[in-house]
Scaffold this motif. Structure first.
Motif, PDB file in Angstrom:
ATOM      1  N   HIS A 199      -5.846   2.463  -7.160  1.00 23.10           N
ATOM      2  CA  HIS A 199      -5.610   3.146  -5.896  1.00 23.10           C
ATOM      3  C   HIS A 199      -6.834   3.988  -5.495  1.00 23.10           C
TER       4      HIS A 199
ATOM      5  N   GLU B 252       2.703   1.554  -3.303  1.00 24.30           N
ATOM      6  CA  GLU B 252       1.804   2.099  -4.314  1.00 24.30           C
ATOM      7  C   GLU B 252       1.790   3.625  -4.243  1.00 24.30           C
ATOM      8  N   ASP B 253       1.611   4.131  -3.020  1.00 22.20           N
ATOM      9  CA  ASP B 253       1.609   5.582  -2.805  1.00 22.20           C
ATOM     10  C   ASP B 253       2.894   6.206  -3.326  1.00 22.20           C
ATOM     11  N   CYS B 254       4.021   5.561  -3.008  1.00 23.84           N
ATOM     12  CA  CYS B 254       5.317   6.108  -3.388  1.00 23.84           C
ATOM     13  C   CYS B 254       5.448   6.193  -4.905  1.00 23.84           C
TER      14      CYS B 254
ATOM     15  N   TRP C 156       2.759   8.920  -6.303  1.00 23.62           N
ATOM     16  CA  TRP C 156       3.109  10.304  -5.976  1.00 23.62           C
ATOM     17  C   TRP C 156       4.494  10.654  -6.518  1.00 23.62           C
TER      18      TRP C 156
ATOM     19  N   MET D 264       0.841  -1.202   0.000  1.00 20.33           N
ATOM     20  CA  MET D 264       0.000   0.000   0.000  1.00 20.33           C
ATOM     21  C   MET D 264       0.875   1.251   0.000  1.00 20.33           C
ATOM     22  N   LEU D 265       1.920   1.199   0.809  1.00 22.39           N
ATOM     23  CA  LEU D 265       2.834   2.329   0.900  1.00 22.39           C
ATOM     24  C   LEU D 265       3.640   2.441  -0.396  1.00 22.39           C
TER      25      LEU D 265
ATOM     26  N   LEU E 151      -4.433  13.202  -5.765  1.00 26.93           N
ATOM     27  CA  LEU E 151      -3.716  12.539  -6.853  1.00 26.93           C
ATOM     28  C   LEU E 151      -4.505  12.681  -8.151  1.00 26.93           C
TER      29      LEU E 151
ATOM     30  N   ARG F 259      -9.996   3.402  -2.440  1.00 23.02           N
ATOM     31  CA  ARG F 259     -10.285   4.317  -1.320  1.00 23.02           C
ATOM     32  C   ARG F 259     -10.883   5.620  -1.841  1.00 23.02           C
TER      33      ARG F 259
ATOM     34  N   SER G 152     -10.572   8.841   0.339  1.00 23.27           N
ATOM     35  CA  SER G 152      -9.280   9.298   0.834  1.00 23.27           C
ATOM     36  C   SER G 152      -8.899  10.638   0.216  1.00 23.27           C
TER      37      SER G 152
ATOM     38  N   SER H 186      -5.901  11.983   0.013  1.00 22.10           N
ATOM     39  CA  SER H 186      -4.689  11.863  -0.797  1.00 22.10           C
ATOM     40  C   SER H 186      -5.027  11.326  -2.190  1.00 22.10           C
ATOM     41  N   ALA H 187      -5.978  10.384  -2.253  1.00 25.04           N
ATOM     42  CA  ALA H 187      -6.376   9.828  -3.551  1.00 25.04           C
ATOM     43  C   ALA H 187      -7.034  10.904  -4.404  1.00 25.04           C
TER      44      ALA H 187
END
Lengths: 275, 372, 271
Positions: free
Chosen positions: C89, A4-6, A9, A1-2, C102, C93, C96, C98-99
């Motif tokens: 992603h 994916e975020d990395c 972003w 999950m982390l 994005l 969620r 979210s 942050s989503a």
């Protein structure tokens, strides 16, 4: 999950956010002897706001974009409404026929418009043949009107499609209900169809305005000297004039206008009943 | 299998297959489920019954693992599974919309649970054949879900959930999308599959008659809490609260009522419209009580010589085998509904006329009034 | 009744003019690509395929075409991977913050005027010392088509009932198995559709590319250079070929779109 975020972003930062940020910062630098001086200053903005020719170009371009949006809103709505009233088989055909030019090269369409508007172009030939004019009209090309017409034609699908989509979303039952409650065709249109399809028109007008105001290809190819627009002004800073910071500063103003228009469109195009 | 935990439980109860203790689910400040306890016995058909918003689906989703509980524990066969990922939980779900994979045939759908476990081809095919046989879909294995009727989709979903031979299957309002006739047919079918397979069914519905027809036990939920658990007969004849009573069709509620005497398993209560005898002991904490009487419990005149009361006829509706008479008491503005067998010989009472009606002490119940 | 007739007629004529304006210029280019010109006048007696033949001997055009294909394919593969990740992603969620951020960021290069996307990348690459070439064009195109691919995939994901994923997990599938067996098969058509659309956009993209191309230009950039010089039948022939290609892509896209249920607006809006 982390992870994916990395990745996501990271990509967004590396190729969207940081480039945008660096362009924003650039607007505050300046150029001495063809090289950029990395010291913050407001000089570019002062220059733009105090220089008459920049200012007139800016407002001339915004006005032109507004005119194109307005004309296309009318033409586009009429066309979308016409398509919507056809039987389903026709509708699909007409919509695809509208989408085809959308996927055609932008630059090619502009070039093709030149063939229509030029001194030896199609329009002049038709006018001559019909005896409306005695000799070719040169006023059709290389001026601001040519830019208006070209942008209007090229951007039309961006207007028709969103309007058509919002028309298509109106359930039949709603129209039947309006008729059942005694509304005539014009009343149904004015009180039901128009308000429900307006968000599409707003999205279309937004697209048209943003694209028209920042365009530099059409003015470059059909605008001539009179059709010198803000987009060309920006583009020229990255070519012959070679003043990137000034170009960035000019673009920042354009971006502010674009963001404002997008924001307004989002507010207007997202009416209370949809929130 | 047996362990020390059985000691504290009520008598004649085996170790439950599913043991829920203090399970609560909160969404922000909203309590979807107030901390509750529930035991599901091995091999039973337990229905969670409640109106929409009662938290029944949330409870099922928490058990299945789709909804993380805010507190409390879930044990399956003596093992704590509260933190177990969905795909490791040893039971399966039949979804309300069936959730059949649209891009897979019936066979592929049914075999999915075995495929992701890497079951060998031979064994997989045998198991799928037998599962399709149980639900009567042998001929339709090559069809896609979109080519099936509602009932067939339902059967596919059931076969898919059964393929891994779980000891427990969760069913989330699986019959809600079917029409009335098919629904009755599927009720019988589900019940017989459950009987023959011996798999424990935890079934969620908002339909009282569905719950009554199919279940060994029913758990009635309301506003995120369990209102009452019992056999269908218990709930029908011995509702503990006004809510359960009216959910099970006892629409005549007389309240307030006060216990004035209790002996020999008969309790006497006083209400605004008279004094009545009720079979059974008085409930504990006997304040805020109401008397619930089923519409079909009423009889006219000498047919029901006890618990009589004089009521004025408001209206009479003939609905075929039965006749429903709306009645009103002269002093209190209480309204009553009476359901009687239609009598071809007798003409119905005229509106405005006064009837003496009575009901059996065994056909009414003392229930608690509204909470809070 | 009469007034309505009049309205119908005017609607029809406006629509006719709109379609005429969209197609006539292109048709003209097509027709002219078969004739020679002298002093700006078309010589109608010179029908030939001469200009097409000349195109094929023009090596720099072939190079530009190859560049366009390399850029399109690479940019789309990169953008598809990122867009799919982003859509999964966001779909997982939806509330979210942050989503949602994005999503805004992904839409920026598509919503802002292309000139801004182009020059911001130009400035950025110059500052980090990457010289202009195919790589910079690829990044520009990938960023530009990202939003479209993302949107198409997200729409499909949102249309997939949540319970499908839950059902797969309930039956014992791991996250990877759920993606492989449930999500990916349902994304096949949208991925194809998005890919075709994105390729068509990339193939035609001019404004961003003009900022980011060094000596290796794509076909539209090469065209732009030719057009500034003048109006020649050779350009007309080239344009006709490109248009033919665009039309084929569009028709393929339209079929893919309809097969993937894209025209079913209700399905999209209901979610």
């Amino acid at each position: 999950m982390l992870a994916e975020d990395c990745v996501l972003w990271g990509f967004a930062a590396l190729f969207i956010l940081v480039p945008l940020a660096s362009f924003l910062v650039y607007g505050f630098f300046f150029v001495v002897d063809n090289s950029v001086v990395y010291r913050p200053t407001l000089a570019n903005f002062v220059e733009i706001l105090s220089n008459d020719s920049y200012r007139t170009t800016f407002f001339k371009t915004l006005r032109m974009a507004l005119e194109v949006s307005a004309i296309n809103l009318v033409l586009g709505y009429a066309t979308a409404y016409f398509i919507w009233l056809r039987p389903p088989a026709w509708r699909n055909f007409l919509v695809i026929a509208l989408a085809v030019p959308l996927l055609m090269s932008y630059i090619i369409k502009i070039y093709a418009m030149r063939g229509v508007l030029g001194t030896n172009g199609l329009l002049n030939s038709v006018l001559l043949a019909l005896g409306i004019v005695d000799e070719p009209v040169s006023a059709l090309l290389f001026n601001l009107t040519a830019v208006r017409i070209t942008l209007s034609v090229v951007l039309l699908p961006f207007m028709v499609l969103p309007i058509y989509i919002s028309l298509e979303r109106i359930p039949n039952s709603v129209l039947n209900a309006a008729a059942d409650l005694g509304a005539g065709e014009l009343q149904t249109f004015a009180r039901v169809v128009l308000p429900l399809s307006l968000p599409g028109g707003i999205v279309g007008a937004m697209f048209t305005f943003v694209l028209a105001s920042g365009d530099f290809l059409a003015p470059e190819l059909v605008g001539g000297i009179e059709g010198f627009t803000y987009g060309r002004l920006i583009f020229s800073q990255f070519g012959l004039a070679f003043n990137w910071p000034l170009g960035a500063a000019l673009s920042i103003l354009l971006m502010i206008v674009a963001l404002a228009v997008i924001y307004i469109a989002r507010r207007l195009g997202n009416p209370r009943w949809q929130r | 299998m047996a362990n020390h935990e059985t000691g504290g439980l009520a008598a004649n109860q085996d170790l439950p297959l599913l043991r829920i203790r203090g399970l609560g689910v909160r969404f922000g400040t909203f309590n979807a489920i107030n901390p509750l306890d529930l035991d599901v016995r091995d091999g039973e058909f337990l229905t969670i019954l409640g109106p929409s918003g009662s938290g029944k689906t949330t409870l099922l989703r928490a058990i299945a693992g789709f909804q993380a509980p805010s507190e409390g524990g879930i044990e399956f066969d003596g093992r704590d599974i509260a933190d177990m990922p969905i795909n490791r939980r040893p039971f399966n779900t039949v979804f309300q919309d069936y959730a059949l994979f649209p891009h897979m045939t019936v066979r592929e759908n049914v075999s999915f649970g075995l495929r992701v476990r890497g079951t060998g081809r031979k064994r997989l095919n045998d198991r799928v054949d037998s599962a399709l046989g149980i639900v009567g879909l042998e001929e339709l294995g090559a069809r896609y879900p979109s080519q099936l009727s509602g009932g067939q989709q339902q059967r596919t979903a059931l076969a898919r959930a059964m393929i891994c031979e779980p000891r427990l299957i969760l069913l989330d309002e699986p019959l809600a999308a079917l029409d009335a006739a098919l629904r009755r047919q599927m009720q019988n079918f589900l019940k017989s599959v459950q009987r023959q397979s011996g798999i424990t069914f935890l079934f969620v519905t908002h339909d009282q008659s569905e719950a009554t027809t199919m279940s060994d036990r029913i758990c009635v939920m309301r506003s995120g809490s369990i209102e009452q658990i019992g056999t269908p007969r218990d709930l029908y004849y011995r509702p503990k609260s006004k809510f359960v009573a009216s959910f099970f069709g006892a629409s005549n509620i007389i309240e307030p009522c006060e216990v004035i005497d209790a002996r020999n398993d008969v309790t006497s209560v006083r209400t605004a419209v008279g004094t009545f005898a009720v079979a059974g002991p008085a409930p504990e904490g006997g304040s805020g009580l109401a008397l619930a009487v089923r519409p079909e419990a009423f009889g006219i005149g000498n047919g029901k010589p006890v618990n009589q009361v004089e009521l004025t006829v408001v209206s009479v509706s003939f609905i075929g085998s039965e006749t429903i008479t709306e009645l009103r008491h002269r002093d209190a503005s209480l309204e009553f509904k009476m359901k009687t067998r239609s009598d071809p010989a007798a003409s119905p009472p005229a509106p405005g006329s006064v009837l003496t009606v009575g009901f059996d002490p065994a056909e009414c119940a003392l229930v608690s009034g509204d909470r809070g | 009744m009469k007034r309505l007739r009049l309205l119908d007629v005017s609607l029809a004529s406006v629509s006719f003019l709109v379609y005429l304006a969209l197609y006539l210029p292109i048709l003209l280019v097509f027709v002219l690509s078969f004739f020679s010109m002298r002093r700006g006048r078309v010589r109608w007696d010179t029908f030939s395929f001469e200009w097409y033949a000349r195109l094929f001997s023009n090596e720099s055009l072939g190079e530009a075409l190859l560049n366009s294909i390399i850029v399109g394919v690479t940019a789309i593969i990169a953008a598809t991977v990122i867009a799919t990740l982003a859509a999964l992603h966001v779909n997982a969620r939806p509330s979210s913050r942050s989503a949602r951020m994005l999503e805004y960021v992904i839409f920026l290069p598509f919503l802002l005027p292309p000139i801004i996307t182009g020059l911001s990348l130009l400035i950025y690459f110059r500052e980090i010392g990457v010289s202009r070439g195919l790589a910079t064009i690829i990044v520009g195109h990938a960023v530009f088509v990202l939003a479209i691919i993302y949107r198409i995939i997200l729409t499909r994901l949102n249309a997939l009932s949540r319970s499908l994923v839950e059902a797969a997990q309930d039956l014992g599938a791991s996250r990877l198995q759920t993606f492989r067996f449930i999500i990916l098969p349902n994304l096949r058509m949208p991925l194809l559709t998005a890919g075709i659309l994105a390729f068509a956009l990339s193939f035609d993209e001019t404004m961003i590319t003009l900022f980011l191309s060094g000596t290796d230009g794509t076909l539209p950039v090469r065209l732009y250079a030719m057009m500034r010089v003048g109006f020649t039948p050779e350009i007309n022939a080239l344009i006709t070929l490109i248009l033919g290609f665009s039309i084929v892509l569009t028709v393929v896209f339209a079929f893919a779109w309809r097969r993937s249920g894209g025209t079913d607006n209700n399905r999209i809006t209901r979610i």
